[in-house]
Scaffold this active site. Structure first.
Site, PDB file in Angstrom:
ATOM      1  N   SER A 113      49.423  39.760  40.215  1.00 27.70           N
ATOM      2  CA  SER A 113      48.921  40.333  41.467  1.00 27.70           C
ATOM      3  C   SER A 113      50.092  40.911  42.238  1.00 27.70           C
ATOM      4  CB  SER A 113      48.230  39.237  42.288  1.00 27.70           C
ATOM      5  OG  SER A 113      47.987  39.656  43.618  1.00 27.70           O
ATOM      6  N   TYR A 120      48.286  30.793  46.253  1.00 28.38           N
ATOM      7  CA  TYR A 120      47.889  31.795  45.264  1.00 28.38           C
ATOM      8  C   TYR A 120      49.066  32.698  44.921  1.00 28.38           C
ATOM      9  CZ  TYR A 120      45.410  35.677  43.075  1.00 28.38           C
ATOM     10  OH  TYR A 120      44.998  36.655  42.197  1.00 28.38           O
TER      11      TYR A 120
END
Length: 246
Positions: free
Chosen positions: A153, A166
């Protein structure tokens, strides 16, 4: 890369495991791999979702997939050892592994991350990827050309406020891929990261509830990247991070 056009049945004879295969990007990747001839192993925690993907693959004339109901949050190394044994018994080898499953948790300031949330995110996003990759390495080595795709990501390349656990888990994912790619640089196995970017999925909607989802790419739109990295004839990348929406 979006102009990449795979050859018909270029994955025939290949065995590919997809985690988080019941919905979103994982579901679409599993369907696409099956459409190009692969035998797909569907791993996920929701059986009815996996069964739906299973039925769709058969309805489209694909090879019969295997279903592995497994909740990564509670799975142990013994579960992954059993998975490796089952794959070896049924297929004899493994040619591809897509690490797609992930947990987002709540976005909050670093000081407010709970121990429970931290441990859950790390278990699903980091520990499970370590356990499953380590358990499946012997099978991947049996392939003439194996590809392992880790999902990264933008917040795993540059930290962003409030993305806490995350984001940190995705930095770990990036590091895991780079270690493996360096260790197996001169082997038949390739390890790379793929950043899907903002995509129309349930996880994206939970992170950006006010966003107009119709403006986002669908999982189908970004599939050329997932197919390309599984193409043993054309893909030579090793230790790279590709952006599906460059």
């Amino acid at each position: 890369m979006l102009n990449y056009i795979p050859k018909s049945n270029f994955l025939r004879g290949k065995v590919i495991l997809v985690t988080g295969a019941g919905a979103g990007i994982g579901k679409e990747a599993a369907l696409q791999y099956a459409r190009y001839g692969a035998s797909v192993i569907l791993l996920g925690k929701t059986v009815k979702n996996l069964e739906s993907v299973y039925d769709q693959i058969l309805a489209e004339g694909g090879s019969e997939p295997a279903i592995v109901p497994l909740d990564l949050l509670g799975a142990t190394p013994n579960h992954y050892a059993g998975l490796a044994g089952s794959i070896e018994d049924q297929f004899g080898q493994l040619d591809g592994l897509l690490h797609n499953a992930a947990m987002l948790s709540q976005l909050r300031p670093f000081a407010q991350i709970t121990v429970e949330d931290w441990q859950a995110v790390m278990q699903v996003n980091v520990n499970s990827q370590f356990y499953i990759t380590q358990a499946l390495l012997p099978l991947l080595k049996k392939s003439q050309s194996a590809s392992v795709i880790f999902t990264t990501s933008s917040v795993g390349l540059k930290g962003r406020a409030y993305w806490g656990a995350y984001a940190i888990s995705k930095f770990a994912t990036q590091g895991m891929m780079e270690v493996l790619a360096d260790e197996y640089e001169n082997s038949s196995m390739r390890f790379n990261c793929l950043n899907p970017g903002g995509t129309r999925t349930a996880m994206r909607a939970s992170a950006f509830p006010a966003e107009d989802a119709s403006l986002l790419k669908t999982p189908s739109d970004i599939m050329p990247y997932y197919l390309y990295l599984m193409d043993s004839e054309l893909s030579t990348e090793q230790g790279m991070t590709l952006r599906a929406q460059a």
